[in-house]
Design an enzyme around this catalytic site. Structure first.
Site, PDB file in Angstrom:
ATOM      1  N   LYS A   8       0.860  -1.188   0.000  1.00  0.00           N
ATOM      2  CA  LYS A   8       0.000   0.000   0.000  1.00  0.00           C
ATOM      3  C   LYS A   8       0.897   1.238   0.000  1.00  0.00           C
ATOM      4  CE  LYS A   8      -3.790   2.305   2.381  1.00  0.00           C
ATOM      5  NZ  LYS A   8      -3.087   3.611   2.413  1.00  0.00           N
ATOM      6  N   GLU A  66      -0.568   5.670  -8.003  1.00  0.00           N
ATOM      7  CA  GLU A  66      -0.168   6.513  -6.885  1.00  0.00           C
ATOM      8  C   GLU A  66       1.034   7.370  -7.280  1.00  0.00           C
ATOM      9  OE1 GLU A  66      -1.638   6.657  -2.736  1.00  0.00           O
ATOM     10  OE2 GLU A  66      -2.273   5.656  -4.570  1.00  0.00           O
TER      11      GLU A  66
END
Length: 656
Positions: free
Chosen positions: A108, A165
């Site tokens: 993550k 991201e």
């Protein structure tokens, strides 16, 4: 406080923290604390389904996009993920998947989520998350990242939508902060804030100068392109020219051993990475299973983020000092024997207030367990070993100006406002900040220096600094070049947008989003200054407490006079009036969910016709637009006899 009041309080708190995190890049609480607030709100709302509200933070994602950048809608809603550091919750997620399911795991990343659109192989648009439905258009900024291909490898589909991201590597982050410190500017708190701040710049050249990178994690329209699972879609992204790392793991089966072992491996591996990860993401790999499991309002049922626990270390408290902030709040701060916590050297940690200090029973000489909560904010968790000293009591007098301290609930304040040097320094630092009047060259050290020389006795004195060229250029670390740069920055600060000026005033409770809402609602600084509490409370996101704070600010002779002086000097640009003023005089409230657009989009359409949009029902509200599952606002409007229309009628009156 009863449960109904607690629900409202939690909704307001979480919405504020969302704005601070997503729009202002300055989180005030850790991820774990935020998750705890959200979990409490979810539990309370489940006990009171009659209070369901589509705009609740449990049903929405992110925060309303900033007004400084153009907006656009996402290809499909950009949802959040359910997350927790609790292993039991991760195992519960795994048990919800059918046995034998394929599971895709990946780190993550702690960065900023974006959506990229390619047409016929060319990069055409890039959006931030925004509120999950609408994001900010940062295409020009994203085009400066080398990891984002401008042209895809052939053959490629006519439409490709990719999410990923944007992040900053740790080495680049440290170099950037050192450059800021060398220029006497405020450093970023963490790599995510630095990345978000760089990506949301109005000038792409600023973004290009920052060490940003891109990590793709989803091909959004994979099913439409004929892919059956996520892993194959990611491999296609690699073929098309995207750089994927080797951290993806695919498992045929969802046994807890696989997930637990991988979690430990990622957690151990994170210390050797040159970027921040704060957990791992577990996803059902097959798209058919995802369709079967479905989605909640703000998160998919087929994915879960298993967070890492905060990093912790033990160190000694050398001293406890009292810090006086911009608003006069006295905060005890623990000065620590420097210790490395997850790659960051920590030498101080706030204790928040003297009630917290007493609860922890921490004193100079104690050994304390320290954590970097959410990998951002240093926090004292507990005392591990007591020393010989007693906790520091709340002072009776301000440690800076010696005024008698006033207690307000759990907090203590110096009431001397801008006559207290600490508060004056904080007010000036806030006024010149990037998100306020953006006057570069006045960092904390130089502000203190100019105050000591008697050249900054008030915030308004900033605009007189160019008149003191000779005196300033004789001071240490000053010269003709640095002085001229400051004089030019002061001149450039004039005519900044009205929301920036309102935010710069430093009114308690008025952040960037509230400042923008005030400017859009009232249109001018004079109208805001003259508004009473009830009129202020009608502004979306303001509420009674902040309305009282604004009213008090403009009612106090000293702050009202200062604001008028600053307005005369700064000459902020006024809000642009609506071209179509056919709804002038109307004040609308939206309640419930709309099917054809978000409530924010509907509010913008109403404002474009000259109407005002309020957050709550009051006597000045003339029209209520009620959508699906409208709640208490609808009942109150019925009681007051306010006209109520549905979405269809609203669109008809707009001429749509």
């Amino acid at each position: 406080m009863n449960e109904l009041d607690r629900i409202q309080k939690l909704r307001e708190q979480i919405a504020r923290h969302n704005r601070l995190y997503y729009n202002q890049q300055r989180p005030l609480i850790s991820d774990a604390s935020y998750d705890a607030l959200l979990a409490e709100l979810k539990a309370l709302e489940e006990r009171h389904p009659e209070l369901a509200e589509p705009a609740s933070p449990t049903q929405t994602v992110g925060a309303k996009p900033s007004s400084a950048l153009a907006k656009a809608s996402h290809y499909r809603p950009m949802l959040s993920l359910d997350s927790s550091a609790d292993a039991a919750q991760a195992m519960a997620f795994l048990s919800s998947l059918p046995k034998g399911s394929e599971l895709l795991a990946q780190p993550k990343m702690d960065g900023l989520s974006v959506e990229l659109t390619y047409k016929n192989g060319a990069f055409t648009r890039g959006l931030t998350r925004g509120d999950g439905t609408t994001g900010e258009n940062v295409t020009a900024n994203l085009a400066t990242l080398r990891q984002i291909p401008q042209k895809l490898n052939q053959p490629c589909p006519p439409l490709l939508v990719v999410r990923g991201e944007v992040y900053m590597e740790l080495t680049g982050f440290e170099e950037l902060n050192q450059k800021l410190l060398n220029r006497d500017l405020e450093p970023f708190a963490n790599p995510r804030n630095a990345a978000a701040g760089a990506l949301r710049q109005l000038n792409p050249a600023v973004t290009a100068a920052r060490p940003l990178r891109f990590f793709p994690f989803e091909l959004v329209n994979a099913e439409e392109l004929g892919f059956s699972n996520d892993y194959l879609a990611l491999l296609e992204l690699r073929r098309l020219g995207f750089a994927l790392n080797d951290e993806y793991q695919l498992s045929r089966g969802v046994g807890p051993d696989f997930a637990a072992e991988l979690y430990q491996r990622y957690q151990k591996h994170r210390e050797s990475l040159n970027f921040e990860i704060d957990g791992m993401v577990l996803k059902a790999n097959q798209f058919s299973l995802r369709q079967e499991l479905g989605w909640r309002s703000r998160s998919p049922r087929w994915a879960f983020a298993w967070k890492f626990p905060p990093r912790q270390e033990v160190t000694k408290v050398d001293n406890i000092v009292v810090q006086v902030g911009r608003t006069g709040k006295l905060t005890p701060v623990a000065l620590l024997r420097p210790v490395d916590v997850g790659g960051v050297t920590i030498s101080r940690a706030t204790l928040h207030n003297f009630g917290e200090l007493t609860r922890l029973n921490v004193a100079p000489g104690d050994y304390v367990r320290l954590e970097r909560a959410g990998d951002v904010i240093p926090k004292v968790v507990r005392v591990e070993k007591k020393g010989a000293q007693e906790p520091v009591p709340a002072p009776e007098h301000c440690p800076i100006c010696h005024s008698r301290v006033v207690a307000k609930g759990a907090y203590h304040f110096c009431p001397n406002h801008l006559e207290c040097p600490a508060q004056l320094k904080g007010a000036i630092l806030h006024y010149v900040g990037r998100q306020a009047m953006d006057i570069e060259g006045l960092g904390e050290r130089k502000i203190k220096q100019l105050m000591e020389e008697g050249l900054l006795k008030s915030v308004a004195d900033i605009y007189q600094l160019p008149e003191h060229a000779q005196a300033i250029q004789k001071l240490p670390d000053w010269g003709p070049l640095s002085f001229n740069n400051l004089a030019q920055a002061i001149e450039r600060s004039r005519n900044r947008p009205l929301p920036n000026f309102i935010f710069a005033l430093g009114i308690e409770g008025v952040g960037q989003t509230t400042a923008r809402d005030l400017a859009e609602h009232f249109g001018s600084w004079q109208a805001i200054a003259k508004a009473n509490r009830e009129e202020l409370a009608l502004v979306p996101g303001v509420g009674g407490v902040v309305a009282a704070s604004i009213s008090a600010f403009f009612s106090h002779p000293h702050t009202a006079e200062l604001a008028a002086h600053l307005y005369h000097e700064a000459r902020p640009a006024q809000a642009t009036p609506a071209a179509d003023s056919s709804w002038q005089g109307q004040t609308l409230v939206f309640t419930g969910g709309l099917s054809s657009m978000s409530r924010d989009e509907a509010a913008k359409l109403a404002k474009n016709k000259g109407a005002k949009v309020a957050a709550s029902i009051g006597k000045q509200v003339t029209l209520v637009v009620a959508g699906v599952a409208a709640g208490g606002k609808l009942h109150k409007a019925q009681e007051l006899g306010i006209e109520i229309i549905d979405e269809k009628e609203f669109l008809a009156r707009l001429g749509n």
